[in-house]
Scaffold this active site. Structure first.
Site, mmCIF file in Angstrom:
data_model
loop_
_atom_site.group_PDB
_atom_site.id
_atom_site.type_symbol
_atom_site.label_atom_id
_atom_site.label_comp_id
_atom_site.label_asym_id
_atom_site.label_seq_id
_atom_site.Cartn_x
_atom_site.Cartn_y
_atom_site.Cartn_z
ATOM 1 N N TYR A 203 0.826 -1.224 0.000
ATOM 2 C CA TYR A 203 0.000 0.000 0.000
ATOM 3 C C TYR A 203 0.852 1.262 0.000
ATOM 4 O O TYR A 203 0.751 2.094 0.877
ATOM 5 C CB TYR A 203 -0.909 0.066 1.222
ATOM 6 C CG TYR A 203 -1.502 -1.232 1.667
ATOM 7 C CD1 TYR A 203 -2.648 -1.708 1.064
ATOM 8 C CD2 TYR A 203 -0.911 -1.969 2.670
ATOM 9 C CE1 TYR A 203 -3.200 -2.897 1.472
ATOM 10 C CE2 TYR A 203 -1.466 -3.160 3.083
ATOM 11 C CZ TYR A 203 -2.594 -3.625 2.474
ATOM 12 O OH TYR A 203 -3.124 -4.809 2.869
ATOM 13 N N HIS A 255 -7.089 -3.288 2.972
ATOM 14 C CA HIS A 255 -7.342 -3.436 1.538
ATOM 15 C C HIS A 255 -8.019 -4.757 1.205
ATOM 16 O O HIS A 255 -7.668 -5.443 0.240
ATOM 17 C CB HIS A 255 -6.066 -3.248 0.713
ATOM 18 C CG HIS A 255 -6.165 -2.058 -0.206
ATOM 19 N ND1 HIS A 255 -7.074 -1.995 -1.223
ATOM 20 C CD2 HIS A 255 -5.505 -0.883 -0.225
ATOM 21 C CE1 HIS A 255 -6.960 -0.833 -1.837
ATOM 22 N NE2 HIS A 255 -6.026 -0.131 -1.238
HETATM 23 MG MG MG Z 1 -8.115 2.380 1.187
#
Ligand code: MG
Length: 449
Positions: A203, A255
């Site tokens: 991420y 996520h």
């Molecule tokens: Mg997000």
């Protein structure tokens, strides 16, 4: 769709004979298959609807411009579905423009219902991003006509500014902690923390290149490993709390990679570090399980980034599945559905945390900030610090100062669009679609984003 400077607005047929004696326009009676169902209080008409795609930060952004019969009066909306921008641009230009030409731009709700129902099948990400472009542009026109920022059209502010959260990441716990400390020192109070994972799962953090120790013979030795992730994440929180103490609120984005049980295990493992929320713990395919996850979670649950309709997002709120609802407002159709969703959230004690990374244009960021300061349900706003290039393409782009964002006082969204500058940043197929389908497990299987 255009990325060029000189494309004129599409001419719309305005029938002067339809304007009544007292300046009250009669229903449009031209050649349109979608004539206006009633008269309007002025003869202002929509004369052009078109999409423009630009990528000042490398991420394709879809802008919709609606022109009117009043010289210089136009509206701008965000229709950004960056992974499928060709489809949204064609949807606006080839399907929606003809519905709107000749119509009075003040009938926002009817125009959105017309656009929505004319497709018969509805509520997909392409559909709703296209509708958002129209919707936000019509609200921009409404504000400009009134000489008011959209926030005042919605009833005015309930707060002076919105607090935001920003992202910290690193290849190690220590790097993430140092990044978070630097952000804290810049004035940010809410920081989302991520650390590198095997298999491009970080991420924003770099991919972890070395395989884990127990991967002998694995088909994908560098793959993302859920057991490793579940052990590592509380260690990440511990390292950052050790560095920063209680000086900031900490957030974390899962996520959508966990099962319902794994989500509860994660939530309990980080409880002692008092996270502000865990973001997107389940994939949308499993959202029916969110109420039980939330009931078993000792920390707040924030979900909704992948909602493709206000209907789906509303069910998250009314089913008790979320503490924070955090949609991408263009993907649920724009301001009109988003403000209704905020009202439902307010009635259910759920807070908002609108999604706003670099694949929301500065126009969408302005709409987020408008919702933030006008809704009692506001909780926190995700932030994106736009580049100088984006600011040049979108004059008026909101600044975030000390972590706070506030909408412009200028009429409408207060955001303009420099098409000449935009043409210097042509779009290409987005890297975001690569990112969204590139995380695989040790066995080689694709992990849902
Ligand atoms: Mg997000």
């Amino acid at each position: 769709m255009t990325i060029a400077l000189d494309q004129p607005a599409i001419d719309g047929a305005i029938d002067d004979a339809s304007i009544g004696a007292a300046g009250i326009a009669e229903p449009f009676t031209g050649e349109s298959d979608f004539p206006a169902p009633w008269g309007s209080r002025s003869n202002l008409r929509i004369t052009g609807v078109r999409s423009i795609v630009t990528a000042p930060e490398g991420i394709p952004l879809v802008v919709v411009r609606i022109d009117t019969s009043e010289p210089g009066l136009y509206g701008l909306g965000c229709a950004t579905f960056t992974q499928r921008w060709h489809a949204v641009a064609a949807y606006v230009d080839e399907h929606l423009a003809r519905l709107l030409l000749g119509r009075y731009p003040g009938d926002i709700e009817d125009l959105i219902r017309l656009s929505r129902f004319s497709g018969y099948w509805r509520d997909g990400a392409v559909d709703n991003n296209a509708l958002s472009g129209i919707d936000l542009a019509l609200w921009d026109i409404a504000g400009k006509r009134a000489g008011m920022p959209v926030s005042e059209l919605l009833g005015g502010r309930v707060r002076a500014a919105a607090d935001t959260y920003i992202h910290a990441s690193g290849r190690t716990f220590e790097e993430t902690a140092q990044h978070a400390a630097a952000l804290r020192d810049e004035g940010w109070r809410h920081i989302r923390i991520q650390v590198s994972q095997p298999g491009r799962g970080g991420y924003g953090a770099a991919a972890l290149e070395s395989p884990l120790g127990n991967r002998a013979g694995a088909p994908n030795a560098h793959g993302w490993d859920v057991a490793h992730y579940l052990r590592q994440t509380p260690q990440l929180f511990a390292a950052v709390r050790h560095e920063l103490g209680d000086s900031v609120e900490l957030l974390h984005d899962v996520h959508s990679r966990l099962t319902p049980k794994q989500a509860v295990i994660l939530a309990r493992s980080v409880e002692e570090f008092s996270p502000y929320f865990l973001e997107d713990v389940l994939a949308p395919e499993h959202w029916d399980r969110l109420p039980e996850v939330r009931a078993s979670s000792p920390v707040p649950i924030a979900v909704g980034e992948l909602a493709t309709s206000a209907t789906a997002a509303t069910r998250l709120v009314t089913s008790g599945g979320v503490d924070f609802i955090r949609c991408h407002i263009s993907t649920i159709g724009g301001l009109t559905p988003a403000r209704k969703l905020a009202a439902v959230a307010e009635a259910h004690g759920v807070q908002t945390a609108w999604h706003s990374p670099g694949d929301a244009s500065p126009i969408a960021a302005a709409a987020n900030a408008t919702l933030d300061v006008t809704s009692p349900a506001f909780g926190i706003q995700e932030s994106h610090v736009f580049s100088d290039a984006a600011r040049e393409v979108f004059p008026g782009t909101l600044a975030i100062e000390g972590g706070w964002i506030r909408p412009n006082d200028a009429p409408g969204w207060g955001i303009d669009f420099d098409e000449k500058a935009a043409a210097r940043f042509p779009p290409s197929l987005s890297r975001h679609d690569v990112w969204a389908a590139s995380v695989r497990g040790p066995d080689g299987g694709l992990i849902a984003p």
